[in-house]
Every structure is written in structure tokens, then in C-alpha cells.
Design an enzyme around this catalytic site. Sequence first.
Site, PDB file in Angstrom:
ATOM      1  N   TYR A  79       7.912 -28.043   1.389  1.00  0.00           N
ATOM      2  CA  TYR A  79       8.601 -27.043   2.208  1.00  0.00           C
ATOM      3  C   TYR A  79       9.799 -26.476   1.459  1.00  0.00           C
ATOM      4  O   TYR A  79      10.048 -25.283   1.468  1.00  0.00           O
ATOM      5  CB  TYR A  79       9.066 -27.679   3.529  1.00  0.00           C
ATOM      6  CG  TYR A  79       9.548 -26.649   4.528  1.00  0.00           C
ATOM      7  CD1 TYR A  79       8.677 -26.165   5.499  1.00  0.00           C
ATOM      8  CD2 TYR A  79      10.846 -26.152   4.476  1.00  0.00           C
ATOM      9  CE1 TYR A  79       9.096 -25.200   6.400  1.00  0.00           C
ATOM     10  CE2 TYR A  79      11.269 -25.182   5.365  1.00  0.00           C
ATOM     11  CZ  TYR A  79      10.399 -24.703   6.331  1.00  0.00           C
ATOM     12  OH  TYR A  79      10.825 -23.749   7.214  1.00  0.00           O
ATOM     13  N   PHE A 131       6.611   5.273   1.818  1.00  0.00           N
ATOM     14  CA  PHE A 131       5.377   4.566   2.110  1.00  0.00           C
ATOM     15  C   PHE A 131       5.411   4.303   3.624  1.00  0.00           C
ATOM     16  O   PHE A 131       6.498   4.218   4.203  1.00  0.00           O
ATOM     17  CB  PHE A 131       5.287   3.257   1.307  1.00  0.00           C
ATOM     18  CG  PHE A 131       3.971   2.561   1.504  1.00  0.00           C
ATOM     19  CD1 PHE A 131       2.810   3.102   0.987  1.00  0.00           C
ATOM     20  CD2 PHE A 131       3.887   1.389   2.248  1.00  0.00           C
ATOM     21  CE1 PHE A 131       1.588   2.485   1.201  1.00  0.00           C
ATOM     22  CE2 PHE A 131       2.663   0.766   2.457  1.00  0.00           C
ATOM     23  CZ  PHE A 131       1.513   1.315   1.934  1.00  0.00           C
ATOM     24  N   THR A 132       4.250   4.183   4.243  1.00  0.00           N
ATOM     25  CA  THR A 132       4.205   4.095   5.718  1.00  0.00           C
ATOM     26  C   THR A 132       5.131   3.005   6.275  1.00  0.00           C
ATOM     27  O   THR A 132       5.953   3.265   7.151  1.00  0.00           O
ATOM     28  CB  THR A 132       2.767   3.807   6.183  1.00  0.00           C
ATOM     29  OG1 THR A 132       2.277   2.690   5.444  1.00  0.00           O
ATOM     30  CG2 THR A 132       1.864   5.010   5.959  1.00  0.00           C
ATOM     31  N   ASP A 222      10.744   0.116  -5.718  1.00  0.00           N
ATOM     32  CA  ASP A 222       9.541  -0.461  -5.112  1.00  0.00           C
ATOM     33  C   ASP A 222       8.503  -0.572  -6.220  1.00  0.00           C
ATOM     34  O   ASP A 222       7.906   0.417  -6.648  1.00  0.00           O
ATOM     35  CB  ASP A 222       9.041   0.427  -3.967  1.00  0.00           C
ATOM     36  CG  ASP A 222       7.767  -0.117  -3.305  1.00  0.00           C
ATOM     37  OD1 ASP A 222       7.060  -0.929  -3.937  1.00  0.00           O
ATOM     38  OD2 ASP A 222       7.475   0.276  -2.163  1.00  0.00           O
ATOM     39  N   LYS A 265      -0.840  -5.696  -4.961  1.00  0.00           N
ATOM     40  CA  LYS A 265      -1.362  -4.608  -5.797  1.00  0.00           C
ATOM     41  C   LYS A 265      -1.436  -5.068  -7.257  1.00  0.00           C
ATOM     42  O   LYS A 265      -2.378  -5.723  -7.644  1.00  0.00           O
ATOM     43  CB  LYS A 265      -0.497  -3.351  -5.645  1.00  0.00           C
ATOM     44  CG  LYS A 265       0.039  -3.094  -4.225  1.00  0.00           C
ATOM     45  CD  LYS A 265      -1.005  -2.644  -3.230  1.00  0.00           C
ATOM     46  CE  LYS A 265      -0.537  -2.601  -1.790  1.00  0.00           C
ATOM     47  NZ  LYS A 265       0.618  -1.813  -1.476  1.00  0.00           N
ATOM     48  N   ARG A 388      -5.268   9.627   4.342  1.00  0.00           N
ATOM     49  CA  ARG A 388      -3.843   9.689   4.026  1.00  0.00           C
ATOM     50  C   ARG A 388      -3.428  11.121   4.278  1.00  0.00           C
ATOM     51  O   ARG A 388      -3.383  11.958   3.404  1.00  0.00           O
ATOM     52  CB  ARG A 388      -3.570   9.273   2.570  1.00  0.00           C
ATOM     53  CG  ARG A 388      -3.809   7.797   2.308  1.00  0.00           C
ATOM     54  CD  ARG A 388      -2.662   6.858   2.623  1.00  0.00           C
ATOM     55  NE  ARG A 388      -2.513   6.420   3.984  1.00  0.00           N
ATOM     56  CZ  ARG A 388      -1.976   5.249   4.356  1.00  0.00           C
ATOM     57  NH1 ARG A 388      -1.599   4.364   3.457  1.00  0.00           N
ATOM     58  NH2 ARG A 388      -1.810   4.945   5.607  1.00  0.00           N
ATOM     59  N   PHE A 454      -2.146   5.063  12.600  1.00  0.00           N
ATOM     60  CA  PHE A 454      -3.378   5.099  11.803  1.00  0.00           C
ATOM     61  C   PHE A 454      -4.096   3.754  11.768  1.00  0.00           C
ATOM     62  O   PHE A 454      -5.290   3.698  11.533  1.00  0.00           O
ATOM     63  CB  PHE A 454      -3.095   5.576  10.372  1.00  0.00           C
ATOM     64  CG  PHE A 454      -2.187   4.675   9.581  1.00  0.00           C
ATOM     65  CD1 PHE A 454      -0.813   4.817   9.626  1.00  0.00           C
ATOM     66  CD2 PHE A 454      -2.718   3.671   8.780  1.00  0.00           C
ATOM     67  CE1 PHE A 454       0.020   3.984   8.894  1.00  0.00           C
ATOM     68  CE2 PHE A 454      -1.904   2.837   8.042  1.00  0.00           C
ATOM     69  CZ  PHE A 454      -0.519   2.989   8.107  1.00  0.00           C
TER      70      PHE A 454
HETATM   71  C1  LIG Z   1       1.512  -1.775  -0.240  1.00  0.00           C
HETATM   72  C2  LIG Z   1       2.834  -1.199  -0.418  1.00  0.00           C
HETATM   73  C3  LIG Z   1       3.921  -1.590   0.377  1.00  0.00           C
HETATM   74  C4  LIG Z   1       3.781  -2.560   1.519  1.00  0.00           C
HETATM   75  O1  LIG Z   1       3.344  -3.784   1.086  1.00  0.00           O
HETATM   76  P1  LIG Z   1       2.441  -4.784   1.964  1.00  0.00           P
HETATM   77  O2  LIG Z   1       2.210  -5.941   1.070  1.00  0.00           O
HETATM   78  O3  LIG Z   1       1.193  -4.045   2.320  1.00  0.00           O
HETATM   79  O4  LIG Z   1       3.229  -5.124   3.170  1.00  0.00           O
HETATM   80  C5  LIG Z   1       5.141  -1.022   0.104  1.00  0.00           C
HETATM   81  N1  LIG Z   1       5.287  -0.119  -0.875  1.00  0.00           N
HETATM   82  C6  LIG Z   1       4.262   0.295  -1.638  1.00  0.00           C
HETATM   83  C7  LIG Z   1       4.491   1.302  -2.708  1.00  0.00           C
HETATM   84  C8  LIG Z   1       2.999  -0.219  -1.438  1.00  0.00           C
HETATM   85  O5  LIG Z   1       1.984   0.206  -2.203  1.00  0.00           O
END
Ligand SMILES: *Cc1c(COP(=O)(O)O)cnc(C)c1O
Length: 481
Positions: A79, A131-132, A222, A265, A388, A454
Amino acid sequence: MSVKLSDGRTIPIEMHKVRIVQKTSLVPSSRRLEAINEAGYNTFLLRTRDLFLDMLTDSGTNAMSDNQLAAMMVADDAYAGCESFYKLADAVKDVLKFDYTMPVHQGRAAEHLLAKVFVKPGDTVLMNYHFTTTKAHFELAGASVLEIYTPEMMKTESTQPFKGNLDLQRFKDCIKKFGPAKIPFVRMEATTNLVGGQPFSMQNLKEVKKLASDNGIMLVFDGSLLSENAYFIKKREKGYADKSIQEIIWELMEYVDLFYMSARKSTSVRGGMICTNKKEYYDRLLDWLPVYEGFSTYGGMSTKEIEAMHVGLREMTDVAVAGAGPEFIEYFVQRMLDAGLPAVTPAGGLAAHVDAKRFVTHLPQSQYQAGALAAAIYIASGVRCMERGTISNDRAADGSDVYADLELARLALPRRVYTMSHIEYVVDRLSWLYKNRKLIGGLRFVQEPKVLRFFFGRLEALDRWDIKLAAAFKSEFGPDC
Ligand SMILES: *Cc1c(COP(=O)(O)O)cnc(C)c1O
């Protein structure tokens, strides 16, 4: 990697061997018609057993390496104080040169913590593009999000290598207009996800950093698609052709005050993290970490995934790994252009994108062009892509639709999962669909969540155009395809 063939063509080539495979199947068009109807014409609501190729997203769907899988077997499930975390922190020090690492369960969890600590009501968060989940978190914290991209970003036919650049003049204007105290940070997203996976240049980041630090504004990076952005810098920016991906990443990180990423990613795992060299930022974030994520050495992640992540972080600096996505995507886009399809150019970092505004020119934006195209692509191919466009924007306070700048059907290419014949198949079915595009009709919401609609929103096909499209497909290809 790509190789030159003796007939003069250059093709992307896999720099790996496939040792484990997952079976897929192609259900016939009659079943696909039922399935998309059951899913409310929202590809998120399809089940994978009804999919042939899943090009919804590159998030958490990439193939891991043998070394990543092996590392998962030696995870230290403690932990607190777990050794797996210290391996991740070491990899971060080596690859990104940050002293403080905070695991979180995925990218949006990092955004949640950033919003909690740095964003106040009335603030304006500036960025090259949103980003969303980013936008949702900063708006929930009471701030507005302002995108200050260059006009080139919204051109779907372009040769500009860095459409993800932030517009420096607009940045200066915003600093004057809002005042630095009302701008908690400027956020640079590596290969802007929502608008074609387009990178920014090193030069641009450097200039953004200068303006930001001259005005006491923090620069947040990011890096969910960090290795892809670095790969494009190597390929497209003058002076970087001979630099390694690692050297480019080191240089990028010199300009960063606070870094976060979704590990789903570039690093091909399921997790996320926040990194910085500023202890003060780390300490402020740490206050909230156990409330929302967990103890500082696991932060909501499985320790197995932390193991896979430290390996993935090092592996993504290999040019063959960093370029695996972009090279196949470039091939994908080129094959679409060869077939006369309206693909977004130049090719980006996570997917090939079809410009729905140029595909279904007969549909108004109020009928969700990209959403309709995504549903039609599924019917014609069994391939799942993602809308998108306007459906990905939530409504304005007065209930009206917020029309998206671009209406895109995004065909994501999970890293190292699909091959050239899969791409050829998709391009063929897209070509058929393009010839029959007049059969594609509009969509209308029948069930609509208020936030991030979405994901779970359900729609209907106006006049059930999908039935005619499926019938046309069946009469050409027969009942089994
Ligand atoms: C996927 C993504 C996020 C969000 O990440 P999650 O792991 O899906 O929560 C944020 N910013 C970018 C550029 C992304 O591609």
C-alpha cells in the site's frame, strides 16, 4: 520505421514480432444494422463482439511489449512505499528529468487535481486546444477555457507541419486582457487530440514558455502523446533530424513547469501521472491525492500497471516505438487521399481523420455530420471509429448546440495492434461509403446527458436512413460481409 521497396514505394514496417493475438470476427451487415440501432447510433455503446476492428481510441488499447508484461509479474503490491513506484520515479528522472512524480489513475484524474489546486472561479485557462475531460474539469472548477490556436489548425487540408502551435500574438493579447493573475496556467497539449492529433514545434513551445515566464504564468504540458509529438519534431522541424527521441524529450521538458499524462497512450498502459521539479506544486497536489486517488506510491493505479509504465516510459524513447503509430497513420492517410477521400492533412499522431463536412456535404451541422458518418462507417465495415465533432461538445447554458470547429470521424490506430491489410480494408469500405454517401442521413438526440454527452447519449437516425444504407451494402457484397 519505414522501408524502401525495389519498386520505389516506401512502406511503414513493424519493428516487432507478434507473439500473442486476440481473435476478432466480422459480423454481417444485417447484424451491424441491428447493433448500431441498439447502441443509439453512438459507437461508444457498441459491444466489442459486434466489432471487426476497434478504432474508437488509442487509449488503453495498445499492444504492450514482452518486457512490459514481464515487469507486471514482479509488481510489489504494498500500500505504501512500494518498490514499483520507485522504479517509475527513477524512469521519470531519466526520461523526463523531473524530481517529483505522482501517480494517478488516469489522465483525467491529473486534470481533476490540477483543477482543484490551481484553478479558481473566474479564471481563464489558456491552451493550444482543449481535450474533452480537460475542459470539463476546469469548467467545473468555475474557470473558462480559451483556445488560442493559429488559423491553420482549422484547415483540414494543409501542409503546415505544426498545426498544434499556440498563437503567440493571441497569447499576448490574452495576458493584457485578463491579467496574469487570472490565468492559472497555459496548457500545451502534445498532438492536439480533438483536432487531428496535430503536433506543436519545439520553437513554439520555447516561445510560449518565454512569454509565460516573463509574465509569471505556469506552463502545463499534457504529455499523453509526448513521444509522438517528439517524433514529429524529429521528422518535421529543422535541426532535429539527427537528434534522438530522448534528446528531443529532454529539450521539451526544459520548458515545462508541470507535466501530466494519461499513460494510456504513448506508454501503452492504463494509468497516469503528474510530474514537476517544483516541490511547492507537488506538496499542494499531495494534499488532495489521498482524497481522490490514493497513497502517493500508487495514486489509484494498480502496481502491475505502474511496473508496465516505467518500462513503457523508457521504451517510448525508442524511435521505432515512438514512430509506430505515426508511420502507419501516415500510410493510412495517404491511402485515403489516393482513393479521393477527404482525409485531414497532414497526418497526425493518434488516428487518421475523415473530414465529415467534406464527406456528407448534404447534411447540416445540426444533424451531427461526424456522428452520422461514424455510424455509417460501422454499418459499412464493422469498424468502430469515434465522432469528434458537435456531439463531443456539450450544449451552451441556453440549451443550444455548440457547433464544433471541425466535424471529424476519428479512426484511431492503437499502437502495434493493426496491420497494413486492416488499413487497406478500412480504406476500401470508406471508398464504397463515399460513393454511396447520399444514403447517409442525419441524427437527432433522444437521450442526452448534461456533461460529456458523447459517452452515453443516444440518438436516432432520421427517416431510418441506416436501413437503406445497409440494404445497398448487402446487395453489393452479399449477406455474409
Ligand atoms: C486521453 C487524454 C486525456 C485524458 O486521459 P484519460 O487517461 O483518458 O483520463 C487527457 N489529455 C489528452 C491529450 C489525452 O489524449
